[in-house]
Design a protein around this motif. Structure first.
Motif, PDB file in Angstrom:
ATOM      1  N   VAL A 114       3.056  -2.391  -5.701  1.00 53.25           N
ATOM      2  CA  VAL A 114       3.193  -1.252  -4.787  1.00 53.25           C
ATOM      3  C   VAL A 114       3.046  -1.746  -3.347  1.00 53.25           C
ATOM      4  CG1 VAL A 114       2.150   0.926  -4.044  1.00 53.25           C
ATOM      5  CG2 VAL A 114       2.411   0.440  -6.493  1.00 53.25           C
ATOM      6  N   ARG A 115       2.054  -2.598  -3.139  1.00 53.47           N
ATOM      7  CA  ARG A 115       1.849  -3.143  -1.785  1.00 53.47           C
ATOM      8  C   ARG A 115       3.084  -3.922  -1.336  1.00 53.47           C
ATOM      9  NH1 ARG A 115      -0.260  -7.223   1.486  1.00 53.47           N
ATOM     10  NH2 ARG A 115       0.091  -8.742  -0.157  1.00 53.47           N
ATOM     11  N   ALA A 116       3.613  -4.752  -2.256  1.00 53.42           N
ATOM     12  CA  ALA A 116       4.806  -5.541  -1.920  1.00 53.42           C
ATOM     13  C   ALA A 116       5.960  -4.626  -1.527  1.00 53.42           C
ATOM     14  CB  ALA A 116       5.194  -6.435  -3.101  1.00 53.42           C
ATOM     15  N   GLY A 117       6.091  -3.513  -2.265  1.00 56.03           N
ATOM     16  CA  GLY A 117       7.154  -2.552  -1.950  1.00 56.03           C
ATOM     17  C   GLY A 117       7.004  -1.995  -0.548  1.00 56.03           C
ATOM     18  N   GLY A 118       5.767  -1.837  -0.123  1.00 57.11           N
ATOM     19  CA  GLY A 118       5.517  -1.224   1.175  1.00 57.11           C
ATOM     20  C   GLY A 118       5.545  -2.186   2.340  1.00 57.11           C
ATOM     21  N   VAL A 119       5.301  -3.464   2.077  1.00 57.25           N
ATOM     22  CA  VAL A 119       5.142  -4.395   3.201  1.00 57.25           C
ATOM     23  C   VAL A 119       6.274  -5.411   3.309  1.00 57.25           C
ATOM     24  CG1 VAL A 119       2.636  -4.113   3.133  1.00 57.25           C
ATOM     25  CG2 VAL A 119       3.669  -6.050   1.943  1.00 57.25           C
ATOM     26  N   GLY A 120       7.367  -5.139   2.610  1.00 58.39           N
ATOM     27  CA  GLY A 120       8.563  -5.957   2.818  1.00 58.39           C
ATOM     28  C   GLY A 120       8.579  -7.290   2.107  1.00 58.39           C
ATOM     29  N   LEU A 121       7.788  -7.427   1.041  1.00 57.70           N
ATOM     30  CA  LEU A 121       7.809  -8.670   0.275  1.00 57.70           C
ATOM     31  C   LEU A 121       8.807  -8.556  -0.881  1.00 57.70           C
ATOM     32  CD1 LEU A 121       3.972  -9.445   0.057  1.00 57.70           C
ATOM     33  CD2 LEU A 121       5.671 -10.487   1.576  1.00 57.70           C
ATOM     34  N   GLY A 122       9.401  -9.690  -1.222  1.00 58.06           N
ATOM     35  CA  GLY A 122      10.386  -9.700  -2.302  1.00 58.06           C
ATOM     36  C   GLY A 122       9.786  -9.730  -3.683  1.00 58.06           C
ATOM     37  N   GLY A 123       8.465  -9.788  -3.736  1.00 52.71           N
ATOM     38  CA  GLY A 123       7.761  -9.839  -5.014  1.00 52.71           C
ATOM     39  C   GLY A 123       6.458 -10.574  -4.816  1.00 52.71           C
ATOM     40  N   ILE A 124       5.712 -10.722  -5.901  1.00 58.06           N
ATOM     41  CA  ILE A 124       4.463 -11.478  -5.802  1.00 58.06           C
ATOM     42  C   ILE A 124       4.380 -12.446  -6.973  1.00 58.06           C
ATOM     43  CG2 ILE A 124       3.198  -9.687  -4.553  1.00 58.06           C
ATOM     44  CD1 ILE A 124       1.883  -9.595  -7.718  1.00 58.06           C
ATOM     45  N   LEU A 125       3.628 -13.512  -6.790  1.00 56.17           N
ATOM     46  CA  LEU A 125       3.396 -14.486  -7.854  1.00 56.17           C
ATOM     47  C   LEU A 125       1.962 -14.330  -8.322  1.00 56.17           C
ATOM     48  CD1 LEU A 125       5.118 -17.634  -6.311  1.00 56.17           C
ATOM     49  CD2 LEU A 125       6.062 -15.986  -7.939  1.00 56.17           C
ATOM     50  N   THR A 126       1.790 -14.043  -9.603  1.00 57.63           N
ATOM     51  CA  THR A 126       0.437 -13.832 -10.120  1.00 57.63           C
ATOM     52  C   THR A 126       0.251 -14.555 -11.453  1.00 57.63           C
ATOM     53  OG1 THR A 126      -1.164 -12.166 -10.875  1.00 57.63           O
ATOM     54  CG2 THR A 126       1.141 -11.629 -11.208  1.00 57.63           C
ATOM     55  N   PRO A 127      -0.963 -15.073 -11.684  1.00 62.72           N
ATOM     56  CA  PRO A 127      -1.232 -15.682 -12.992  1.00 62.72           C
ATOM     57  C   PRO A 127      -1.517 -14.631 -14.065  1.00 62.72           C
ATOM     58  CG  PRO A 127      -3.182 -15.823 -11.610  1.00 62.72           C
ATOM     59  CD  PRO A 127      -2.090 -15.209 -10.758  1.00 62.72           C
ATOM     60  N   THR A 128      -1.767 -13.395 -13.631  1.00 64.66           N
ATOM     61  CA  THR A 128      -2.149 -12.346 -14.583  1.00 64.66           C
ATOM     62  C   THR A 128      -1.016 -12.047 -15.560  1.00 64.66           C
ATOM     63  OG1 THR A 128      -3.587 -11.350 -12.927  1.00 64.66           O
ATOM     64  CG2 THR A 128      -2.949  -9.960 -14.781  1.00 64.66           C
TER      65      THR A 128
END
Lengths: 228, 229
Positions: A114-128
């Motif tokens: 959700v944060r990525a959607g709001g702050v202009g990021l193309g996605g996130i990388l997570t180990p989860t």
């Protein structure tokens, strides 16, 4: 500062259209916009995609329903993107009956998407979620010697959020753990409806204390129902 | 020897693992009981994934603040020095390795350190909530569980059969029979809780259990006297 319109819950509900994606703030009904949820339930708008931490609660035995669970009970969602549905038996029933689809997303991943959607990021990388069913169908990316899942941003047509206090410009202050997903969703939707308990004049909130900057908020609704 | 399920023993033992200043996340259910048994001279910083550090006890009846709840939506209090934040910060704390211990309940846990607790296909699908992030990010993952399912089957498996919440993340398993450490794809029985014996435990557990020479008996009557609780 430009002042934001203060509208009724019914007027707010009318801005949500059939088939919209809808972010709903709150964590098991703590910090959920109950007044707007009630109005949306009254409007009966359906075919919605819910993006919310959970789907509220619904206990068949006692008949008790909380939060966004009221809209689930009215079958207003064709799809739900949540981290937890364990306290809503009706969500489980609809899912098993094929009446709705549920995408389970780890809570931290949901917050960051959700944060990525709001702050202009193309996605996130997570180990989860590595090595679990959550990994299925996703790109695994190696950075250095570590593996990560690529998780994509989430946006919505409308976000309905809840704050303790707003000024007329739309600056928001949240209370305690009622903050949760609200500030993130405020950034990630085309239309942001903020339900608030108190509305003060522009300048009456110390700029140091603003949690959500005014520019994210489109309209304000005065909260009439604080628990549900 | 007759087995009597005892959640309090699990909570009591886990409560003695921590030291002052540790940042700890206690899951809903059995793990929440741990908070009742933390020794008075140990001050923990409890993290609650719905957005707070400094989680305090439940409020007095009539003093509930419904904007201040734990991750199970029960009203709680905040300790002096505590603070609130949004879900991205909360999981930044969790995923970023800033939580020392996470204690969570399980449906199954296996000797490779895998844990299943979010889904029984076709039966019950509660969802993972914060559990996948908590197990991926916390420094030490403690599984808290009754040793046996209601059917009598051991919850400590050679291999989990249910969809996994965590892959090779579990460090310690505390049951009502003993304390197990996951090492080299096996469970090492570090402590057995009297009156149970290592042999009795090993016989009734599906997973492979190593009983090291320094495996020690723990009596909750002696070691954790009732006074002060």
């Amino acid at each position: 500062m430009v002042k934001k319109p203060v509208i009724s819950a019914a007027e707010a509900a009318a801005k949500v259209r059939e088939g919209d994606s809808l972010m709903v703030g709150g964590f098991l009904a703590c910090g959920s916009p109950h007044t707007v949820i009630q109005a949306l339930m009254g409007a009966g708008t359906s075919g919605l995609t819910l993006i919310c931490n959970d789907s509220g609660s619904h206990d068949f035995k006692s008949g008790k329903i909380t939060g966004v669970g009221h809209m689930v009970a009215k079958k207003q969602f064709k799809k739900m993107i949540c981290s937890h549905i364990g306290l809503n038996q009706e969500t489980q029933r609809q899912m098993n009956a094929g009446e709705t689809t549920v995408d389970l997303v780890p809570q931290g991943t949901l917050a960051e998407r959700v944060r990525a959607g709001g702050v202009g990021l193309g996605g996130i990388l997570t180990p989860t979620g590595l090595g679990t069913e959550v990994e299925q169908g996703k790109q695994v990316i190696t950075v250095g010697d570590r593996l990560f899942l690529l998780e994509l941003p989430l946006k919505a047509d409308v976000a309905i959020i809840k704050a303790k206090k707003a000024d007329r410009a739309g600056n928001l202050v949240y209370a305690a753990t009622a903050r949760n997903f609200n500030p993130l969703m405020a950034m990630a939707a085309s239309l942001v409806i903020a339900e608030v308990e108190e509305i003060v004049e522009v300048g009456d909130i110390d700029p140091n204390e603003v949690h959500t900057p005014s520019i994210f908020v489109d309209v304000l609704v005065k909260a009439e129902r604080l628990e549900w | 020897m007759e087995y009597v399920a005892n959640k309090d023993i699990i909570a009591k033992r886990i409560a003695r693992i921590f030291k002052t200043g540790d940042v700890v996340n206690l899951g809903i259910g059995l793990p929440t009981l741990v908070g009742n048994y933390v020794p008075e001279d140990v001050t923990l910083i409890l993290q609650s994934e719905n957005g707070m550090l400094g989680l305090g006890p439940a409020p007095m009846k009539g003093e509930e603040n419904w904007d201040l709840t734990n991750a199970g939506s029960a009203p709680v209090t905040v300790r002096p020095g505590g603070c609130f934040f949004d879900s991205a910060m909360s999981f930044g704390i969790i995923r970023g390795g800033h939580v020392d211990y996470t204690v969570l309940g399980v449906l199954e846990v296996d000797q490779e350190g895998n844990l299943a607790n979010y889904k029984i296909p076709g039966k019950m699908v509660p969802g993972m909530g914060g559990a996948m992030d908590l197990t991926a990010g916390s420094r030490v993952v403690i599984a808290a569980t009754l040793h046996f399912e209601p059917s009598g089957a051991s919850r400590l498996k050679r291999r989990c059969t249910l969809p996994l919440t965590a892959v090779r993340e579990v460090n310690l398993v505390v049951t009502d029979l003993g304390l197990f450490e996951v090492m080299g794809d096996r469970f090492f029985l570090r402590e057995y809780f009297e009156p149970y014996t290592p042999e009795w435990i090993k016989e009734r557990t599906q997973a492979e259990i190593v009983i090291p020479n320094d495996c020690r008996p723990v009596s909750f009557e002696k070691v954790f006297p009732r006074t002060g609780e």
